[in-house]
Write an enzyme that holds these catalytic residues in place. Structure first.
Site, PDB file in Angstrom:
ATOM      1  N   GLU A 119      55.115  90.540  38.757  1.00 56.40           N
ATOM      2  CA  GLU A 119      54.507  89.731  37.700  1.00 56.40           C
ATOM      3  C   GLU A 119      55.058  90.036  36.308  1.00 56.40           C
ATOM      4  OE1 GLU A 119      52.958  91.128  40.213  1.00 56.40           O
ATOM      5  OE2 GLU A 119      51.324  89.872  40.942  1.00 56.40           O
ATOM      6  N   GLY A 138      50.759  88.122  44.167  1.00 52.87           N
ATOM      7  CA  GLY A 138      49.493  87.841  44.849  1.00 52.87           C
ATOM      8  C   GLY A 138      49.587  88.039  46.340  1.00 52.87           C
ATOM      9  N   ALA A 174      51.182  84.054  43.858  1.00 53.05           N
ATOM     10  CA  ALA A 174      50.452  82.864  43.419  1.00 53.05           C
ATOM     11  C   ALA A 174      51.466  81.734  43.272  1.00 53.05           C
ATOM     12  CB  ALA A 174      49.765  83.142  42.079  1.00 53.05           C
ATOM     13  N   GLU A 192      48.937  91.612  46.773  1.00 45.56           N
ATOM     14  CA  GLU A 192      47.529  91.824  46.413  1.00 45.56           C
ATOM     15  C   GLU A 192      46.605  91.378  47.539  1.00 45.56           C
ATOM     16  OE1 GLU A 192      48.055  89.716  42.629  1.00 45.56           O
ATOM     17  OE2 GLU A 192      47.194  91.459  41.655  1.00 45.56           O
TER      18      GLU A 192
HETATM   19  N1  T1G Z   1      55.388  79.847  43.196  1.00 48.88           N
HETATM   20  C1  T1G Z   1      55.923  78.610  43.244  1.00 48.88           C
HETATM   21  N2  T1G Z   1      57.187  78.344  43.675  1.00 48.88           N
HETATM   22  C2  T1G Z   1      57.916  79.391  44.082  1.00 48.88           C
HETATM   23  C3  T1G Z   1      57.421  80.715  44.062  1.00 48.88           C
HETATM   24  C4  T1G Z   1      56.085  80.914  43.601  1.00 48.88           C
HETATM   25  N3  T1G Z   1      55.526  82.119  43.574  1.00 48.88           N
HETATM   26  N4  T1G Z   1      58.403  81.531  44.518  1.00 48.88           N
HETATM   27  C5  T1G Z   1      59.445  80.748  44.807  1.00 48.88           C
HETATM   28  N5  T1G Z   1      59.168  79.470  44.546  1.00 48.88           N
HETATM   29  C6  T1G Z   1      60.036  78.321  44.780  1.00 48.88           C
HETATM   30  C7  T1G Z   1      61.301  78.385  43.952  1.00 48.88           C
HETATM   31  O1  T1G Z   1      61.099  77.851  42.658  1.00 48.88           O
HETATM   32  C8  T1G Z   1      62.254  77.551  44.793  1.00 48.88           C
HETATM   33  O2  T1G Z   1      61.915  76.206  44.559  1.00 48.88           O
HETATM   34  C9  T1G Z   1      61.819  77.878  46.227  1.00 48.88           C
HETATM   35  O3  T1G Z   1      60.474  78.378  46.128  1.00 48.88           O
HETATM   36  C10 T1G Z   1      62.696  78.937  46.863  1.00 48.88           C
HETATM   37  O4  T1G Z   1      62.699  80.054  45.967  1.00 48.88           O
HETATM   38  C11 T1G Z   1      47.888  86.607  40.907  1.00 48.88           C
HETATM   39  C12 T1G Z   1      49.686  85.673  39.268  1.00 48.88           C
HETATM   40  C13 T1G Z   1      60.129  84.792  47.122  1.00 48.88           C
HETATM   41  C14 T1G Z   1      62.043  86.338  46.664  1.00 48.88           C
HETATM   42  O5  T1G Z   1      57.129  86.272  41.156  1.00 48.88           O
HETATM   43  O6  T1G Z   1      60.958  86.068  43.796  1.00 48.88           O
HETATM   44  O7  T1G Z   1      51.385  86.231  42.165  1.00 48.88           O
HETATM   45  O8  T1G Z   1      64.146  75.472  43.692  1.00 48.88           O
HETATM   46  O9  T1G Z   1      65.164  79.940  45.518  1.00 48.88           O
HETATM   47  O10 T1G Z   1      66.066  83.136  46.762  1.00 48.88           O
HETATM   48  O11 T1G Z   1      48.964  88.613  40.495  1.00 48.88           O
HETATM   49  O12 T1G Z   1      61.415  82.959  45.266  1.00 48.88           O
HETATM   50  O13 T1G Z   1      63.566  75.172  46.101  1.00 48.88           O
HETATM   51  O14 T1G Z   1      62.399  73.782  44.345  1.00 48.88           O
HETATM   52  O15 T1G Z   1      63.788  81.910  44.765  1.00 48.88           O
HETATM   53  O16 T1G Z   1      64.830  83.040  49.016  1.00 48.88           O
HETATM   54  C15 T1G Z   1      54.479  86.531  41.775  1.00 48.88           C
HETATM   55  C16 T1G Z   1      58.711  84.674  42.897  1.00 48.88           C
HETATM   56  C17 T1G Z   1      53.907  85.258  41.284  1.00 48.88           C
HETATM   57  C18 T1G Z   1      57.823  85.815  43.378  1.00 48.88           C
HETATM   58  C19 T1G Z   1      62.443  84.045  47.548  1.00 48.88           C
HETATM   59  N6  T1G Z   1      55.537  86.272  42.719  1.00 48.88           N
HETATM   60  N7  T1G Z   1      59.630  84.225  43.916  1.00 48.88           N
HETATM   61  O17 T1G Z   1      63.731  84.000  47.003  1.00 48.88           O
HETATM   62  O18 T1G Z   1      64.215  81.524  47.227  1.00 48.88           O
HETATM   63  S1  T1G Z   1      52.672  85.518  40.073  1.00 48.88           S
HETATM   64  C20 T1G Z   1      56.807  86.133  42.317  1.00 48.88           C
HETATM   65  C21 T1G Z   1      60.730  84.963  44.249  1.00 48.88           C
HETATM   66  C22 T1G Z   1      51.375  86.184  40.974  1.00 48.88           C
HETATM   67  C23 T1G Z   1      49.202  87.313  41.002  1.00 48.88           C
HETATM   68  C24 T1G Z   1      50.261  86.714  40.155  1.00 48.88           C
HETATM   69  C25 T1G Z   1      61.670  84.335  45.228  1.00 48.88           C
HETATM   70  C26 T1G Z   1      61.537  84.897  46.635  1.00 48.88           C
HETATM   71  P1  T1G Z   1      63.086  75.085  44.680  1.00 48.88           P
HETATM   72  P2  T1G Z   1      64.051  80.884  45.769  1.00 48.88           P
HETATM   73  P3  T1G Z   1      64.812  82.948  47.538  1.00 48.88           P
END
Ligand code: T1G
Length: 688
Positions: A127, A104, A63, A107
């Site tokens: 999450e 997500g 998400a 999912e």
């Molecule tokens: N939402 C918004 N921005 C995100 C994002 C996300 N999910 N993931 C990364 N970014 C932004 C991050 O802040 C950075 O921004 C840029 O993308 C590059 O990220 C319903 C509710 C995918 C492994 O927890 O683990 O789904 O600094 O530097 O090192 O059940 O990003 O460039 O402005 O980390 O290559 C669950 C979180 C969400 C994954 C890539 N998903 N992201 O790593 O790049 S909750 C996560 C990561 C959810 C559902 C629930 C990593 C990555 P900026 P980065 P990276």
């Protein structure tokens, strides 16, 4: 379609391509066209199967976390709506997964009938690291694909797994050998032609049967995992949601998952952990470095094969970067390499490292007693004795042999890196890389920017830190940089509390109740009292009780006695009457009458000085922003992530309350450590 969702046809197979850089987060502007495309394709008689794929470096990474707490997050079509929509599509749907399909994203993929993964793909439900739980059916679909216990472990840990492991677990149906989309299309076409009944994941209960019949193994595994929750709500909620998937009908379990998600996402723990998610990424954005060219780091030299040097060397070879370790003698190298080998063997025996990976990592390690062998290194890190004279001697040798452009880094934890740099003829190449022990485990890496450090050298250090899986924070030069400087403020007041009437166990319990893994006195015993003793002596400082313990050779766990006793090599602290006697003696020498000290006072007199020092650090420009302080403390010192770090917690506590407490203790003690930092006073006034 829009530029976020494209649909192409490959014969009778429709390929839906999502494109929402940088990580294909499922933002509202992506969800809307996706729902529309799926609806149209579901009704299109000319479409026999649907493939869902992503452009860019990864499948949907989850998400859009930036939408949390805003109306967009729940606006239809929500992520759960999309998953429910996929459940209704009768024709075969196939997710083509590459990069990291997380949260997500996984999912969504699990709401398809099938999943084809790229060989390098990873899948996970992280999450819990954001203080929530999967909120779009992950807790009810993953157990149906991988079984309840595998799902429990993945969801409570939040750790991703690779494609082959996902294939073996049943999460993925095929690992593509060539082009991913082509493989997914071929898989979809084969499924469509098979005439098989394409059962939605929600209806596949076979893997739940054993646990449904006997929950004891599941409950035992869940109980073990919950023990490590340490006051965090999300891990407990995750375990409960997976249990619901076993014992409740799909839709009821899904409803309970959604309720738990909405409760957690609104809570302070999730706000704190989301703060840290973005803070860690913000910390890597160093003011003045945007776009700076970075030097390449292909080969590293480490000077010193002791605890720190060995751990640092492991950090780099773990990421596939070759390392040459230098020591003064072969005997020292033998000891250092034996420790590294033992560390890897422990990981292999625990199943967290394959034997083949251990071998390949050891092959990346070479050893020498000759500085000339470091001449081809792009980065050389010294982890030698914490004495300035020794640092000068080492850097004097390095400046002669290191190739042009090589970065020369000190692992010092508090010495003046400007002074080290000034002792060389190449100060632009010099910076600090302060690892935290054990260096191959702890995430934090304080990168010390000296006055003359070149931007491309600093950018290279930040980049390689992230490449080896560290969380880099760039800090300026001052005694103790950020973490240890704040630790000093806390340490002095922790000792004062003992002199005024508290016991080590009482203070430590307040800390563990707050969520720390251990209190300051247990931590001192673990780290070794002799290290801070040497540091104090180098600065002409004293600590009545800690100094007295050191004079008795009570250095902590390493000597079996410190603030506590550790019987028969145990790591469990036992209060020691001799320490009580020592504290009483120190009180008498100072004419201090012991008094009752409550929990709130202990919290205020340990945390508030840290927050105050953190604010001064930002005011002085030693740290670029308050959130960097939070990144330091949650990644290097065990500050509870559910409280977001000292500066975030101060906001939760209320800045007016913190400033009022600082003023009160400043009046009562007269100690500068309580004189409120101007920036805190300003925040308190703004919040009033
Ligand atoms: N939402 C918004 N921005 C995100 C994002 C996300 N999910 N993931 C990364 N970014 C932004 C991050 O802040 C950075 O921004 C840029 O993308 C590059 O990220 C319903 C509710 C995918 C492994 O927890 O683990 O789904 O600094 O530097 O090192 O059940 O990003 O460039 O402005 O980390 O290559 C669950 C979180 C969400 C994954 C890539 N998903 N992201 O790593 O790049 S909750 C996560 C990561 C959810 C559902 C629930 C990593 C990555 P900026 P980065 P990276």
């Amino acid at each position: 379609m829009t530029n976020f969702v494209g649909v192409t046809r490959n014969g009778d197979v429709a390929v839906v391509l999502l494109d929402n850089p940088p990580v294909n987060a499922l933002s509202l502007h992506l969800r809307e066209p996706l729902a529309k495309a799926l609806g149209e394709l579901s009704d299109d008689a000319g479409v026999a199967a649907i493939v869902l794929a992503c452009a860019g470096r990864t499948f949907v990474s989850g998400a859009d976390i930036t939408e949390f707490g805003t109306p967009k997050q729940l606006q239809s079509p929500s992520l759960p709506d999309l998953c429910a929509l996929l459940d209704t599509i009768a024709k075969p749907t196939v997710a083509a997964v590459h990069g990291t399909a997380l949260g997500g994203g996984l999912e969504l993929a699990m709401s398809c009938h099938y999943r084809v993964a790229d060989a390098g793909a990873k899948v996970g439900l992280p999450e819990v690291k954001l203080g929530i739980l999967p909120g779009s059916g992950g807790t009810v679909r993953l157990p149906r694909l991988a079984g309840p216990e595998k799902a429990l472990k993945m969801i409570v840990s939040g750790a991703p797994i690779g494609a082959q492991e996902a294939l073996a677990a049943g999460i993925v149906d095929e690992v593509a050998q060539g082009d991913l989309v082509e493989a997914a299309v071929a898989f979809a076409r084969q499924k469509a032609a098979s005439g098989a009944n394409h059962v939605p994941v929600r209806n596949r209960d076979e893997k739940l049967a054993a646990a449904k019949a006997d929950l004891s193994a599941f409950d035992a595994a869940a109980a073990e995992l919950k023990k490590k929750a340490r006051g965090l709500d999300a891990p407990v909620a995750c375990a409960q949601a997976v249990r619901n998937a076993i014992v409740l009908p799909f839709d009821e379990a899904l409803r309970k998952e959604r309720e738990a998600f909405l409760t957690l996402v609104a809570g302070t723990q999730s706000r704190a952990q989301r703060h840290l998610f973005f803070a860690e990424r913000e910390a890597a954005k160093v003011p003045g470095l945007a776009g700076a060219k970075s030097r390449d780091i292909r080969k590293v030299g480490v000077i010193g094969a002791g605890t720190m040097g060995g751990g640092i060397a492991m950090s780099f070879v773990n990421a596939g970067i070759p390392v040459t370790v230098l020591e003064m003698t072969d005997a020292a190298l033998d000891r250092g390499f034996a420790t590294i080998e033992k560390n890897y063997s422990v990981s292999v025996s625990r199943g967290s490292l394959k034997e083949a990976d251990k071998a390949s990592r050891m092959q990346l390690l070479s050893r020498t007693t000759d500085y000339a062998d470091l001449a081809d290194c792009d980065l050389i890190i010294e982890a030698v004795f914490e004495e300035m004279s020794v640092k000068h001697e080492v850097f004097g040798k390095l400046e002669k042999i290191a190739k042009e452009g090589a970065i020369l880094a000190s692992n010092t934890s508090y010495l003046d890196v400007n002074e080290i740099a000034a002792g060389t003829n190449r100060p632009a190449d010099v910076l600090g890389m302060h690892f935290f022990s054990p260096a191959n485990v702890m995430k934090l890496l304080e990168i010390v920017r000296a006055e003359k450090t070149a931007p491309d050298a600093l950018a290279a250090a930040v980049a390689v830190a992230r490449k080896i899986g560290k969380v880099p924070v760039v800090v300026g030069v001052c005694h103790g940089f950020v973490g240890n400087r704040m630790l000093g403020a806390r340490g002095a007041e922790s000792e004062a509390l003992l002199l005024e009437g508290a016991t080590p166990a009482q203070v430590d319990k307040v800390f563990t109740d707050f969520g720390w893994p251990m209190g300051p006195f247990q931590m001192h015993d673990l780290a070794g009292l002799d290290i801070s003793w040497r540091n104090r002596k180098s600065r002409g400082e004293t600590a009545a009780i800690a100094d007295a313990l050191c004079e008795q050779g009570r250095f902590g766990q390493k000597t079996g006695r410190g603030f506590y006793i550790y019987e028969n090599g145990s790591r469990t602290p036992v209060s020691d009457p001799e320490v009580t006697t020592l504290i009483e003696q120190k009180r008498r020498e100072r004419g201090i009458q012991a008094r009752e000290i409550g929990e709130q006072e202990i919290i205020e007199r340990t945390l508030y000085p840290m927050i105050n020092e953190g604010a001064k650090i930002v005011e002085e420009g030693i740290a670029a922003r308050s959130s960097d302080i939070d990144v330091v403390w949650t990644n290097g010192y065990g500050f509870p992530i559910g409280k977001g770090g000292p500066m975030f917690w101060a906001e939760l506590e209320g800045m007016s309350k913190v400033v009022e407490g600082l003023r009160r203790w400043h009046e009562r003690t007269g100690k500068p450590v309580y004189a409120p930092a101007q920036s805190l006073v300003g925040k308190a006034q703004a919040a009033a």
